[in-house]
Motif scaffolding. Structure first.
Motif, PDB file in Angstrom:
ATOM      1  N   UNK A  41       0.818  -1.208   0.000  1.00  0.00           N
ATOM      2  CA  UNK A  41       0.000   0.000   0.000  1.00  0.00           C
ATOM      3  C   UNK A  41       0.855   1.262   0.000  1.00  0.00           C
ATOM      4  N   UNK A  42       2.083   1.177   0.494  1.00  0.00           N
ATOM      5  CA  UNK A  42       2.974   2.343   0.463  1.00  0.00           C
ATOM      6  C   UNK A  42       3.369   2.717  -0.954  1.00  0.00           C
ATOM      7  N   UNK A  43       3.315   1.775  -1.865  1.00  0.00           N
ATOM      8  CA  UNK A  43       3.648   2.043  -3.260  1.00  0.00           C
ATOM      9  C   UNK A  43       5.119   1.837  -3.547  1.00  0.00           C
ATOM     10  N   UNK A  44       5.425   1.689  -4.830  1.00  0.00           N
ATOM     11  CA  UNK A  44       6.795   1.482  -5.265  1.00  0.00           C
ATOM     12  C   UNK A  44       7.321   2.781  -5.873  1.00  0.00           C
ATOM     13  N   UNK A  45       8.504   3.161  -5.464  1.00  0.00           N
ATOM     14  CA  UNK A  45       9.139   4.348  -6.034  1.00  0.00           C
ATOM     15  C   UNK A  45      10.637   4.215  -5.880  1.00  0.00           C
ATOM     16  N   UNK A  54      11.589  -0.703  -2.034  1.00  0.00           N
ATOM     17  CA  UNK A  54      10.414  -0.667  -1.159  1.00  0.00           C
ATOM     18  C   UNK A  54      10.582  -1.554   0.069  1.00  0.00           C
ATOM     19  N   UNK A  55      11.599  -2.425   0.063  1.00  0.00           N
ATOM     20  CA  UNK A  55      11.814  -3.306   1.225  1.00  0.00           C
ATOM     21  C   UNK A  55      12.196  -2.520   2.466  1.00  0.00           C
ATOM     22  N   UNK A  56      12.705  -1.311   2.292  1.00  0.00           N
ATOM     23  CA  UNK A  56      13.086  -0.518   3.445  1.00  0.00           C
ATOM     24  C   UNK A  56      12.049   0.497   3.861  1.00  0.00           C
ATOM     25  N   UNK A  70      -2.825  10.247  -2.752  1.00  0.00           N
ATOM     26  CA  UNK A  70      -1.519  10.625  -3.271  1.00  0.00           C
ATOM     27  C   UNK A  70      -1.317  12.101  -2.978  1.00  0.00           C
ATOM     28  N   UNK A  71      -0.393  12.424  -2.076  1.00  0.00           N
ATOM     29  CA  UNK A  71      -0.290  13.795  -1.577  1.00  0.00           C
ATOM     30  C   UNK A  71       0.324  14.746  -2.591  1.00  0.00           C
ATOM     31  N   UNK A  72       1.030  14.228  -3.595  1.00  0.00           N
ATOM     32  CA  UNK A  72       1.672  15.121  -4.554  1.00  0.00           C
ATOM     33  C   UNK A  72       1.954  14.380  -5.845  1.00  0.00           C
ATOM     34  N   UNK A  96      11.890  10.321  -5.575  1.00  0.00           N
ATOM     35  CA  UNK A  96      11.094   9.141  -5.196  1.00  0.00           C
ATOM     36  C   UNK A  96       9.640   9.284  -5.608  1.00  0.00           C
ATOM     37  N   UNK A  97       9.401   9.870  -6.772  1.00  0.00           N
ATOM     38  CA  UNK A  97       8.028  10.024  -7.256  1.00  0.00           C
ATOM     39  C   UNK A  97       7.674   8.999  -8.327  1.00  0.00           C
ATOM     40  N   UNK A  98       8.672   8.506  -9.049  1.00  0.00           N
ATOM     41  CA  UNK A  98       8.396   7.601 -10.164  1.00  0.00           C
ATOM     42  C   UNK A  98       8.863   6.190  -9.839  1.00  0.00           C
ATOM     43  N   UNK A  99       8.147   5.239 -10.439  1.00  0.00           N
ATOM     44  CA  UNK A  99       8.481   3.833 -10.188  1.00  0.00           C
ATOM     45  C   UNK A  99       9.553   3.338 -11.134  1.00  0.00           C
ATOM     46  N   UNK A 100       9.550   3.849 -12.372  1.00  0.00           N
ATOM     47  CA  UNK A 100      10.496   3.360 -13.375  1.00  0.00           C
ATOM     48  C   UNK A 100      11.432   4.484 -13.798  1.00  0.00           C
ATOM     49  N   UNK A 101      12.560   4.108 -14.360  1.00  0.00           N
ATOM     50  CA  UNK A 101      13.518   5.070 -14.881  1.00  0.00           C
ATOM     51  C   UNK A 101      12.931   5.768 -16.108  1.00  0.00           C
ATOM     52  N   UNK A 102      13.228   7.050 -16.246  1.00  0.00           N
ATOM     53  CA  UNK A 102      12.785   7.812 -17.408  1.00  0.00           C
ATOM     54  C   UNK A 102      13.733   7.509 -18.567  1.00  0.00           C
ATOM     55  N   UNK A 103      13.200   6.938 -19.661  1.00  0.00           N
ATOM     56  CA  UNK A 103      14.047   6.553 -20.793  1.00  0.00           C
ATOM     57  C   UNK A 103      14.692   7.760 -21.463  1.00  0.00           C
ATOM     58  N   UNK A 104      14.060   8.944 -21.307  1.00  0.00           N
ATOM     59  CA  UNK A 104      14.641  10.147 -21.913  1.00  0.00           C
ATOM     60  C   UNK A 104      15.922  10.567 -21.203  1.00  0.00           C
ATOM     61  N   UNK A 105      16.120  10.082 -19.978  1.00  0.00           N
ATOM     62  CA  UNK A 105      17.325  10.430 -19.220  1.00  0.00           C
ATOM     63  C   UNK A 105      18.373   9.320 -19.254  1.00  0.00           C
TER      64      UNK A 105
END
Length: 903
Positions: A578-582, A595-597, A636-638, A645-654
């Motif tokens: 429930x905490x989500x993955x980021x 997310x294990x920590x 989702x507060x923001x 720590x907002x995105x789950x996956x790496x941005x391919x553009x970067x």
């Protein structure tokens, strides 16, 4: 319990970056706060944050002259077209490059935006019917570097643009024969501001090194000649052929002679205003009020100047802080100046003629770490890592007192039972109590040897204060009355992470990193009463409002529920998913691994004790149903991508062939001098070139009224409240219960039946109509006849109406009748209607304060009038003797008036 909580307001942060603006009426200030926009109403002393979020932090804003349309542009150049009436996003447009400045024309028909080395002029949305609101009118080139500022002429026919190439260019927004582009030099640094005079092409240019140039045009605004259309050109060409080439040559020469030309009248330096011996500071912001001819400039060291133009006469100078002034703005009359400092998160409104502050607000310098609601829900106390304790008014959204006695980060804050004092614990080794009447630190609690206090708790009576140690594994107990240390509770083998008092019995629960929760009887003995073994380190715990249950959050992301009387476990919730993955930008592991920590660092029960609010090192806030042990809703507060720590996956553009661009550009991962953050570290390396704060919820709490909850986050203090616009929520509804039938019973005089039917329909307007149609004389009878279910609902309705209705006496009669006739039954089930009673107390207290101020003002005004009339009678005794005395019925004696106000 309802779960329709929606974003209500953002407190604790008043300015982040970007430009500030005044509304057209001059009574409100628009201030960008991260990826949101706050409106500070200076007339009504209220603040509001729009429920609109950009994808990244806002860099510049523009407001239409009518105050209806708003454009927000974030750091990446994505623009949101918003309506200030509906508070919604109407359109999205991407400039694909950062935008430094954006402004509407004075007539509201166009707006211009500086992007790269160009300026784009668009047709303003709403003026024409078209599918795309951002219709490009013209693009102006010519600058050799980024364009950073712009201004329009009074008639919106031309604009000037300042650039980093130290030049200012004047463009014609339309096609003119005598003006296409004119470049002005004279500066040796980046242009910060360029401003036209009223109804003129004369302008002022200001550079970053503190130089001001005054330019005069040889052409008036009326002298700008529109370029001929294609048909006119064709007709002119035919005439030229008939008359011959000589006349055409003469015409071209005369047009060249009529080109707009500028000459520099004067050049001034702000170093003269700063005086000799004062250090050099760069000019960072400026604005010009055209009608009063006042120029305001802000500098890097927090100093701002007011000059009268065109003589460059210094009117006023003031230093507001030692930080850079990021933005300045004038209101429409030129009386108020808004000043914003991004370094301190500070926003000021200064009335320069009287030299007084209209608004002075500043958030916490660092992150907020803890919060607490007052017992009536009217105030929120927050503690920050900057060592300050701030008290916020939930109604107005303003901070009205700041306590800065601590010299270390605040770890815990709470109100006493009466709400008259605030107690805070800090890493500086002190626990302090602050008086909210005199605004002073009246009690300081210390330990025999220096201890860093990590948590705080007070009992229900407010007589005992407890604090846990971070470096010494002990709990210290003090007396609130005497300030003396009563006990030192020892038994934990690790740092104390959390404390909580039970509301029903003298029981203190303490959680520690030694994987235990201990229950202490503080008043009887200093030994451990019970000890509960957990599977992992304890991070947070909370008692249910009635004291019958204890919730414990541990490092393995589990929430377990315990019976404090039998110390038996009654349930558990697995919250890792429930905490989500980021993942952070610099992480070299997947979001699932990181997310294990993660775990819940803060817990809070709802006012009725049926639900649990939990949050932690994540952007998600979870509400769990305790009876079902299931996730009910996730907030989702923001959505601000400027935070880490907002995105789950790496941005391919970067991504590059060497890996993530954030790792390559920042220098992390190199063998020499690597600055990869440790696993579990809360903060990044502030010395790195690209540092982004991580999204964290450090503390969370339900309002005692049950209508709202608040959380301290990286962005500030977020408040979520129930949406009052959700009207239709019926219960026990039947086919024949309709608004028409309710009004039918009302017309027959069956007020009790009509009232109960209106509550079963549960439409706000219908209930209001029925309640206000009942005669005041019938209130006691109807109150006595109402069943318990409808008494609770009526009491909740009256609690809301007290704050908004003008019929104060009428509603107070209702409240008095209900409480006097159903007082004993309400007391028996006080726990279930505690939120309603708290709301009632909060609104009556607020209304009492407001009316008290009005009555005091009227009382003193009447006393002044009476004293004035008495003095006039003494001065003119003859006039009183000759005048005819009036009767007792037509005249009220001054003494009786004063007696009336005294009562």
């Amino acid at each position: 319990m309802k779960f329709a909580y929606g974003f209500s307001n953002l407190l604790g942060s008043v300015y982040r970056k970007g430009n500030v603006l005044f509304m057209p009426d001059g009574n409100s200030v628009l201030s960008p706060v991260g990826n949101r926009l706050s409106i500070f109403d200076l007339k009504n002393n209220k603040s509001e944050t729009l429920p609109i979020e950009c994808r990244k932090n806002i860099s510049c804003i523009a407001l239409s002259p009518n105050g209806i349309t708003l454009i927000l542009v974030d750091e990446e150049g994505e623009a949101l077209l918003c309506s200030l009436i509906s508070r919604t996003v109407l359109h999205t447009y991407h400039f694909h490059k950062p935008v430094h400045s954006i402004r509407f024309s004075p007539d509201g028909k166009k707006f211009a935006a500086t992007r790269d080395n160009m300026v784009q002029v668009f047709h303003a949305p709403g003026k024409t019917r078209q599918f795309n609101p951002f219709a490009l009118h013209k693009t102006f080139y010519g600058a050799y570097d980024h364009t950073v500022c712009l201004d329009w002429t009074s008639d919106s026919r031309a604009l000037c643009v300042g650039s980093k190439d130290m030049n200012t260019r004047v463009y014609g927004a339309e096609h003119f024969t005598n003006l296409i582009v004119y470049s002005l030099g004279g500066h040796s640094d980046c242009i910060v501001g360029a401003f036209f005079e009223t109804n003129s092409l004369d302008l002022y240019t200001i550079s970053q090194n503190g130089h001001l140039c005054i330019w005069e045009s040889d052409t008036e605004l009326e002298g700008l000649k529109p370029a001929p259309t294609k048909a006119e050109k064709r007709a002119t060409a035919e005439e030229a052929k008939e008359k011959g080439g000589q006349e055409e040559q003469k015409k071209l020469e005369s047009e060249q002679e009529e080109k707009v030309l500028y000459k520099r009248l004067a050049k001034h330096s702000f170093k003269e205003s700063r005086g000799e011996g004062v250090g050099y500071a760069r000019l960072t912001s400026c604005t010009y009020h055209k009608s009063t001819k006042i120029l305001v400039t802000g500098f890097q060291d927090g100093v701002f100047f007011l000059h009268e133009m065109p003589d460059f006469s210094l009117i006023h100078s003031l230093s507001i802080s030692d930080q850079t002034i990021s933005s300045v703005a004038f209101n429409n009359t030129g009386d108020w100046i808004a000043l914003a400092c991004s370094g301190l998160g500070q926003l000021l409104v200064w009335e320069w003629q009287s030299e007084t502050y209209v608004l002075k607000q500043q958030g916490h310098f660092n992150n907020m770490s803890c919060l607490s609601y007052s017992p009536d829900g009217q105030y929120i106390a927050t503690g920050g890592e900057d060592g300050k304790v701030k008290i916020w008014n939930t109604t107005s959204g303003f901070c009205f007192v700041t306590f800065a006695e601590h010299i270390g980060g605040i770890t815990g804050v709470t109100f006493n039972q009466q709400g008259k004092a605030v107690i805070s614990s800090s890493l500086d080794g002190t626990v302090r109590a602050f008086d909210l009447n005199r605004y002073r630190n009246f009690r300081t609690f210390t330990s025999p040897r220096p201890v860093q206090f990590s948590c705080l708790a007070t009992d229900n009576s407010g007589e005992v204060v407890c604090a846990g140690g971070l470096d010494v594994f002990e709990i210290f107990v003090w007396s609130m009355q005497t300030g003396r240390l009563l006990e030192i509770l020892a038994g934990h083998e690790g740092p104390i992470s959390c404390l909580s008092f039970s509301s029903s019995q003298p029981l203190l629960a303490s959680g520690s990193w030694d994987k235990t929760v201990k229950l202490w009887d503080v008043f009887e003995s200093k030994n451990v009463k019970e000890s509960m073994i957990m599977m992992s380190d304890v991070l947070a715990l909370a008692f249910r409002p009635d004291g019958g249950e204890l919730a414990v959050s541990t490092l393995n992301a589990q929430i377990t529920f315990w019976n404090p009387n039998t110390t038996s476990q009654t349930g558990s919730i697995e919250g890792r998913h429930d905490l989500g993955y980021s993942r952070k930008e610099t992480d070299k592991i997947t979001a699932k691994k990181s997310s294990a920590g993660k775990a819940f660092n803060t817990l809070c029960y709802s006012a009725d004790g049926q639900c649990l609010l939990a949050a932690g090192k994540s952007k998600n806030v979870c509400i769990y149903s305790i009876s079902d042990q299931l996730l009910v809703k996730k907030f989702e507060i923001s959505c601000n991508l400027s935070l880490d720590s907002m995105e789950e996956f790496l941005d391919k553009r970067k991504m590059t062939e060497w890996g993530s661009l954030s790792l390559v550009d920042g220098g992390e991962g190199d063998v020499d001098g690597q600055s990869v953050s440790l696993p579990g570290a809360r903060k990044g390396d502030m010395s790195s070139r690209h540092w982004k704060p991580e999204v964290i919820v450090s503390s969370i709490m339900f309002s005692p009224t049950g209508r709202a909850w608040a959380c301290t986050t990286t962005e500030g203090l977020l408040i979520y409240s129930l949406d009052h616009r959700l009207v239709f929520d019926p219960f026990q509804l039947e086919v024949d219960i309709t608004p028409a039938n309710v009004k039918k019973f009302l017309s027959k005089g069956e007020h009790s039946t009509a009232l109960m039917l209106s509550f079963r329909l549960n439409e706000q307007n219908l209930i209001l109509e029925v309640v206000e149609s009942i005669p005041a004389a019938s209130i006691p009878v109807i109150s006595e006849m109402l069943p318990e279910l409808y008494v609770d609902k009526l009491l909740s309705f009256l609690a809301g109406m007290v704050s908004s209705s003008a019929h104060i006496e009428f509603y107070m009669l209702w409240i008095q009748s209900l409480l006097s006739q159903h007082g004993m039954k309400l007391k028996q089930r006080s726990q279930s209607i505690l939120a309603t009673l708290r709301t009632l107390q909060k609104n009556i207290t607020k209304k009492n304060e407001d009316l008290g101020k009005i009555c005091d003002y009227n009382k003193y005004t009447m006393e002044y009038i009476i004293a004035l009339s008495k003095a006039k009678r003494k001065v003119e005794p003859d006039a009183e003797e000759t005048s005819e005395p009036s009767s007792e019925d037509d005249r009220m004696d001054s003494d009786s008036i004063s007696d009336l106000f005294d009562t």
